[in-house]
Design a protein around this motif. Sequence first.
Motif, PDB file in Angstrom:
ATOM      1  N   ILE A  90      10.179   4.755   2.738  1.00 34.73           N
ATOM      2  CA  ILE A  90      10.939   5.977   2.452  1.00 34.73           C
ATOM      3  C   ILE A  90      11.489   6.564   3.748  1.00 34.73           C
ATOM      4  CG2 ILE A  90      10.727   8.372   1.645  1.00 34.73           C
ATOM      5  CD1 ILE A  90       8.760   7.262  -0.491  1.00 34.73           C
ATOM      6  N   PHE A  91      10.644   6.627   4.794  1.00 32.63           N
ATOM      7  CA  PHE A  91      11.109   7.119   6.089  1.00 32.63           C
ATOM      8  C   PHE A  91      12.221   6.236   6.652  1.00 32.63           C
ATOM      9  CE2 PHE A  91       6.921   9.423   6.827  1.00 32.63           C
ATOM     10  CZ  PHE A  91       7.479  10.675   6.605  1.00 32.63           C
ATOM     11  N   LEU A  92      12.121   4.934   6.416  1.00 34.65           N
ATOM     12  CA  LEU A  92      13.140   3.997   6.888  1.00 34.65           C
ATOM     13  C   LEU A  92      14.485   4.280   6.235  1.00 34.65           C
ATOM     14  CD1 LEU A  92      12.974   1.521   8.814  1.00 34.65           C
ATOM     15  CD2 LEU A  92      12.908   0.120   6.781  1.00 34.65           C
TER      16      LEU A  92
ATOM     17  N   THR B 223       0.832  -1.197   0.000  1.00 35.46           N
ATOM     18  CA  THR B 223       0.000   0.000   0.000  1.00 35.46           C
ATOM     19  C   THR B 223       0.872   1.253   0.000  1.00 35.46           C
ATOM     20  OG1 THR B 223      -0.075   0.113   2.403  1.00 35.46           O
ATOM     21  CG2 THR B 223      -1.750  -1.237   1.326  1.00 35.46           C
ATOM     22  N   THR B 224       0.224   2.369  -0.204  1.00 36.53           N
ATOM     23  CA  THR B 224       0.926   3.653  -0.203  1.00 36.53           C
ATOM     24  C   THR B 224       1.540   3.924   1.167  1.00 36.53           C
ATOM     25  OG1 THR B 224      -0.685   4.449  -1.813  1.00 36.53           O
ATOM     26  CG2 THR B 224       0.664   6.097  -0.727  1.00 36.53           C
ATOM     27  N   PHE B 225       0.823   3.558   2.224  1.00 37.29           N
ATOM     28  CA  PHE B 225       1.325   3.746   3.585  1.00 37.29           C
ATOM     29  C   PHE B 225       2.641   2.991   3.797  1.00 37.29           C
ATOM     30  CE2 PHE B 225       1.300   2.385   8.108  1.00 37.29           C
ATOM     31  CZ  PHE B 225       1.497   3.636   8.672  1.00 37.29           C
TER      32      PHE B 225
ATOM     33  N   VAL C 297       4.181  -4.999  11.604  1.00 37.88           N
ATOM     34  CA  VAL C 297       2.734  -5.143  11.829  1.00 37.88           C
ATOM     35  C   VAL C 297       1.995  -5.153  10.495  1.00 37.88           C
ATOM     36  CG1 VAL C 297       0.692  -4.008  12.794  1.00 37.88           C
ATOM     37  CG2 VAL C 297       2.762  -4.192  14.159  1.00 37.88           C
ATOM     38  N   CYS C 298       2.413  -4.268   9.588  1.00 37.55           N
ATOM     39  CA  CYS C 298       1.782  -4.226   8.264  1.00 37.55           C
ATOM     40  C   CYS C 298       1.997  -5.517   7.493  1.00 37.55           C
ATOM     41  CB  CYS C 298       2.318  -3.053   7.454  1.00 37.55           C
ATOM     42  SG  CYS C 298       1.840  -1.440   8.075  1.00 37.55           S
TER      43      CYS C 298
END
Length: 92
Positions: free
Chosen positions: A10-12, A2-4, A44-45
Amino acid sequence: MTTFQYILLIFLVVCAISVSFSKSLLNSILIYMSYSLIMSILWVCLESPDLAITEAAVGAGITSVLFFATLKKIHAIRIEQEQKKEEAESHE
């Protein structure tokens, strides 16, 4: 994916790169904590809650506390060394 999840990835990557360019040890520890928390959210995702709990507890929890304690000890040693130097210079 997903986009999330792409945003989390990206943050990682941003956390992984910025921790290597950080000049402050305290900032590096905080970025490392962020990295571990993002990684636990990704677990979790990916439907692996056992790894998520382990990553959050060990990565962001225990390891960060140990890093903070080590950082405090390093500064305490530096302060003691500076005080000893000042005392030695004052006696001369």
